[in-house]
Design a protein around this motif. Structure first.
Motif, PDB file in Angstrom:
ATOM      1  N   HIS A 162     -15.068  37.526 -10.353  1.00 15.75           N
ATOM      2  CA  HIS A 162     -15.666  36.356 -11.011  1.00 15.75           C
ATOM      3  C   HIS A 162     -15.298  36.334 -12.490  1.00 15.75           C
ATOM      4  O   HIS A 162     -15.304  37.384 -13.136  1.00 15.75           O
ATOM      5  N   TYR A 212     -16.499  35.911 -16.016  1.00 13.61           N
ATOM      6  CA  TYR A 212     -17.767  35.979 -16.729  1.00 13.61           C
ATOM      7  C   TYR A 212     -17.791  34.938 -17.844  1.00 13.61           C
ATOM      8  O   TYR A 212     -16.838  34.816 -18.611  1.00 13.61           O
ATOM      9  N   THR A 213     -18.899  34.179 -17.916  1.00 14.14           N
ATOM     10  CA  THR A 213     -19.041  33.197 -18.998  1.00 14.14           C
ATOM     11  C   THR A 213     -20.309  33.439 -19.817  1.00 14.14           C
ATOM     12  O   THR A 213     -20.243  33.562 -21.026  1.00 14.14           O
ATOM     13  N   THR A 214     -21.463  33.538 -19.141  1.00 15.60           N
ATOM     14  CA  THR A 214     -22.734  33.758 -19.846  1.00 15.60           C
ATOM     15  C   THR A 214     -23.602  34.738 -19.048  1.00 15.60           C
ATOM     16  O   THR A 214     -23.447  34.863 -17.827  1.00 15.60           O
ATOM     17  N   GLU A 231     -26.632  34.301 -18.233  1.00 18.80           N
ATOM     18  CA  GLU A 231     -27.423  33.499 -17.290  1.00 18.80           C
ATOM     19  C   GLU A 231     -26.636  33.225 -16.008  1.00 18.80           C
ATOM     20  O   GLU A 231     -27.149  33.378 -14.897  1.00 18.80           O
ATOM     21  N   LYS A 232     -25.372  32.843 -16.166  1.00 18.93           N
ATOM     22  CA  LYS A 232     -24.531  32.557 -14.994  1.00 18.93           C
ATOM     23  C   LYS A 232     -24.276  33.855 -14.217  1.00 18.93           C
ATOM     24  O   LYS A 232     -24.277  33.866 -12.986  1.00 18.93           O
ATOM     25  N   VAL A 249     -27.231  34.670 -12.020  1.00 16.51           N
ATOM     26  CA  VAL A 249     -27.260  33.806 -10.830  1.00 16.51           C
ATOM     27  C   VAL A 249     -26.215  34.268  -9.817  1.00 16.51           C
ATOM     28  O   VAL A 249     -26.497  34.377  -8.618  1.00 16.51           O
ATOM     29  N   GLU A 250     -25.010  34.565 -10.298  1.00  9.36           N
ATOM     30  CA  GLU A 250     -23.899  34.941  -9.387  1.00  9.36           C
ATOM     31  C   GLU A 250     -24.164  36.256  -8.672  1.00  9.36           C
ATOM     32  O   GLU A 250     -23.818  36.377  -7.495  1.00  9.36           O
TER      33      GLU A 250
END
Length: 194
Positions: free
Chosen positions: A181, A183-185, A187-188, A191-192
């Motif tokens: 995946h 990674y962006t934040t 929070e995301k 969730v992931e």
């Protein structure tokens, strides 16, 4: 049985930097970038795969850059500038481990910074283990990086779940069969992983 998670260090566990250390060094010490980059494109890359010890190859560069301190002082200056841990990410890691999963660091780093991250920043107490390019002899841009990790964990590469903030590394892992995946934040990420 729990899952195997691999988490990148820089840009994920350590908050994203606003500029590369090479830029910071150049700007703060008035060293032209064309004098800084040969180290990062040459001997640093060799140190990142464990071919050389950065302490042994740094002195001629420090002399050229007119660095007034010791090698250790230079490394402290460098490592201290890239140590801001993302507590939200570490909370997710803790939660994953409490749920019976194993969470490991997977990072391109030379041995001295790897030791600094694990011991001085205390990541050895937060993660099950760490896989650094300097130990594996190969960086994340090579599929062998992920094969070696799977072998050490005694799992198939398809059982690895990996997060990195660099799309190229995600693509290398994905092509091998790793569930990878971008990674962006935090929070995301939270969730992931669920």
């Amino acid at each position: 049985m729990g899952k195997e998670y691999l988490i990148d260090v820089d840009g994920v566990v350590v908050k994203p930097r606003h500029k590369y250390f090479s830029q910071k060094l150049s700007e703060e010490h008035n060293i032209p970038m064309d004098e800084v980059l040969p180290f990062f494109k040459g001997d640093y890359k060799r140190a990142a795969i464990g071919e050389v010890d950065i302490r042994e190859v740094l002195p001629p560069y420090l002399q050229k850059w007119n660095w007034q301190g010791t090698v250790d002082e230079f490394l402290d200056y460098w490592f201290e500038s890239e140590k801001d841990l993302d507590q939200k990410v570490l909370e997710v890691v803790k939660s994953l481990r409490e749920s019976g999963n194993r969470v490991h660091l997977a990072s391109d780093n030379e041995a001295n910074r790897a030791k600094y991250l694990m011991e001085k920043l205390g990541l050895k107490d937060i993660f099950d283990s760490a896989f650094f390019s300097s130990d594996l002899g190969v960086t994340k841009s090579d599929p062998e990086f992920f094969r070696k990790i799977a072998e050490k964990l005694e799992v198939s590469v398809t059982e690895l779940n990996y997060w990195d903030d660099d799309q190229k590394n995600v693509d290398v892992a994905s092509a091998l069969g790793v569930t990878a995946h971008l990674y962006t934040t935090p929070e995301k990420f939270e969730v992931e992983v669920k």
